[in-house]
Design a protein around this motif. Structure first.
Motif, PDB file in Angstrom:
ATOM      1  N   UNK A 179       5.123  -5.337  -3.631  1.00  0.00           N
ATOM      2  CA  UNK A 179       6.006  -5.255  -2.596  1.00  0.00           C
ATOM      3  C   UNK A 179       6.883  -6.396  -1.928  1.00  0.00           C
ATOM      4  N   UNK A 180       5.455  -7.182  -1.246  1.00  0.00           N
ATOM      5  CA  UNK A 180       5.835  -8.431  -0.644  1.00  0.00           C
ATOM      6  C   UNK A 180       5.773  -9.521  -1.740  1.00  0.00           C
ATOM      7  N   UNK A 181       4.800  -9.370  -2.769  1.00  0.00           N
ATOM      8  CA  UNK A 181       5.492 -10.191  -3.435  1.00  0.00           C
ATOM      9  C   UNK A 181       5.790 -10.652  -5.177  1.00  0.00           C
ATOM     10  N   UNK A 218      -4.187 -15.810   1.974  1.00  0.00           N
ATOM     11  CA  UNK A 218      -3.820 -15.570   2.622  1.00  0.00           C
ATOM     12  C   UNK A 218      -2.523 -14.350   2.195  1.00  0.00           C
ATOM     13  N   UNK A 230      -3.863 -10.743   2.636  1.00  0.00           N
ATOM     14  CA  UNK A 230      -4.595 -10.449   3.618  1.00  0.00           C
ATOM     15  C   UNK A 230      -3.072 -10.013   4.367  1.00  0.00           C
ATOM     16  N   UNK A 231      -2.042 -10.576   4.173  1.00  0.00           N
ATOM     17  CA  UNK A 231      -0.969 -10.165   4.612  1.00  0.00           C
ATOM     18  C   UNK A 231      -0.291  -8.677   4.197  1.00  0.00           C
ATOM     19  N   UNK A 237      -2.325  -5.843   5.419  1.00  0.00           N
ATOM     20  CA  UNK A 237      -1.734  -5.860   7.142  1.00  0.00           C
ATOM     21  C   UNK A 237      -0.581  -5.365   7.190  1.00  0.00           C
ATOM     22  N   UNK A 238       0.344  -5.512   6.096  1.00  0.00           N
ATOM     23  CA  UNK A 238       1.370  -4.710   5.614  1.00  0.00           C
ATOM     24  C   UNK A 238       1.386  -3.272   5.236  1.00  0.00           C
ATOM     25  N   UNK A 239       0.161  -2.839   5.507  1.00  0.00           N
ATOM     26  CA  UNK A 239      -0.285  -1.366   4.551  1.00  0.00           C
ATOM     27  C   UNK A 239       0.095  -0.202   6.437  1.00  0.00           C
ATOM     28  N   UNK A 240       1.291   0.716   5.641  1.00  0.00           N
ATOM     29  CA  UNK A 240       1.354   1.774   7.041  1.00  0.00           C
ATOM     30  C   UNK A 240       0.386   3.119   6.874  1.00  0.00           C
ATOM     31  N   UNK A 241       0.772   3.455   5.909  1.00  0.00           N
ATOM     32  CA  UNK A 241       0.727   4.780   5.343  1.00  0.00           C
ATOM     33  C   UNK A 241       0.092   4.841   3.850  1.00  0.00           C
TER      34      UNK A 241
END
Lengths: 97, 244
Positions: A26-28, A60, A63-64, A67-71
């Protein structure tokens, strides 16, 4: 990297890795995810901990993404990095209680 | 030397002591030595004392913060006159351009916060940054929405944050990265906030400063000003009496 998982309920290592890969993608995107070199070394659902391998260049980024995992599914979840090390031996030494 | 990490925006209701206790204990476990909780403008000293006591149990310092949401510049000025001497951190939630400009040039304001989800009302441009840089006002970035949003909304948010952070760097405006969450599950370690900040091109030492030295500097500066002995910056009363 040694990580601690905060979540109610139980889940398997494959479900967990699906969430981790999902966050990286999702992020990269696929190109970024291909540089991460992610693999699961150890997973303990009792202790809610895991050991992940990744390239130090992608640290990094991973790590990011963690950290973005919420569920996980519909359950709230958080993943915290406990320690990062170059070898599994020193990682275990650093995270030993 | 180990950095002191601070989270200046834990959005928890200070009257709900049980919840405050849970959130502060988690902040302490995550490595924060200093946390700020927004209190209502009509500050109840008993509530502050109770919350401060809870924080001390976990070895975390509590800082009182007020979030001003003025509609006009007059509201902002009267709010600052009434509240500046009572709170350690004053944040202004800028919901109009006039308020944002006035807040940026007022030295009594500590941090500027913009509505993260309403991109038309993010007024942090070069003019705003220039005013903020000359009055020591910091730009606050809340990470909560970044964690909650997905897809296009997160893309837009990241794009806005990237532009604002670049502007802040150009004008040397200090940046403060805070959690801005009420839910414990959305709280993250300082190193994780630093990693997330790299998503909008705030990386390395600047990102570390944004979770440690920048917020701590604001708090220490204001604590010094609120101290009884404070006269002016650099001048304070050391001792009173006939033998001075």
């Amino acid at each position: 990297m040694a990580i601690a998982i905060e979540s109610d309920g139980s889940f398997g290592s494959s479900e967990f890795m699906e969430v981790v890969w999902g966050a990286v993608l999702k992020l990269y995107g696929e190109c970024g995810a291909s540089r991460a070199g992610l693999s699961l070394i150890d997973f303990d659902i009792e202790k809610k901990s895991a050991v992940l391998r990744t390239g130090h260049n992608a640290l990094e980024m991973v790590r990011a993404a963690l950290a973005s995992i919420t569920k996980l599914g519909s359950r709230p979840m958080a993943v915290h990095v406990l320690a990062v090390s170059g070898t599994i031996k020193s990682l275990m030494r650093n995270t030993a209680p | 030397m180990k950095r002191t990490c601070a989270d200046l925006h834990l959005c928890v209701d200070p009257n709900d002591v049980e919840r405050v206790s849970r959130v502060v204990s988690k902040a302490s476990r995550l490595g924060y030595a200093l946390v700020a909780v927004p209190f209502p403008p009509r500050l109840d000293e008993a509530v502050v004392g109770k919350v401060r006591k809870e924080c001390e149990e976990f070895g975390t310092e509590l800082v009182s913060r007020v979030d001003l949401r003025p509609r006009t510049t007059e509201d902002l000025l009267s709010g600052l006159r009434r509240l500046r001497r009572r709170f350690e951190v004053v944040a202004v939630m800028c919901e109009s351009k006039h308020v944002a400009r006035q807040a940026a040039k007022d030295r009594r304001v500590d941090v500027l916060n913009f509505p993260l989800l309403d991109f038309r009302r993010r007024f942090f441009d070069a003019a705003e940054a220039e005013l903020a840089s000359s009055s020591l006002v910091s730009l606050e970035v809340d990470m909560g929405p970044l964690l909650r949003l997905e897809g296009v909304a997160r893309v837009k948010l990241l794009s806005n944050l990237r532009r604002e952070v670049a502007t802040a760097k150009d004008f040397r405006v200090p940046i403060v990265v805070s959690s801005g969450v009420a839910d414990e599950m959305l709280m993250r370690k300082p190193a994780e906030l630093v990693a997330l900040a790299s998503l909008f091109d705030l990386s390395g030492v600047s990102a570390l400063d944004a979770v440690s030295s920048n917020p701590v500097t604001i708090v220490r500066r204001n604590q010094g000003k609120l101290d009884h002995g404070f006269v002016a910056p650099g001048i304070r009363v050391i001792r009173r009496g006939r033998d001075c």
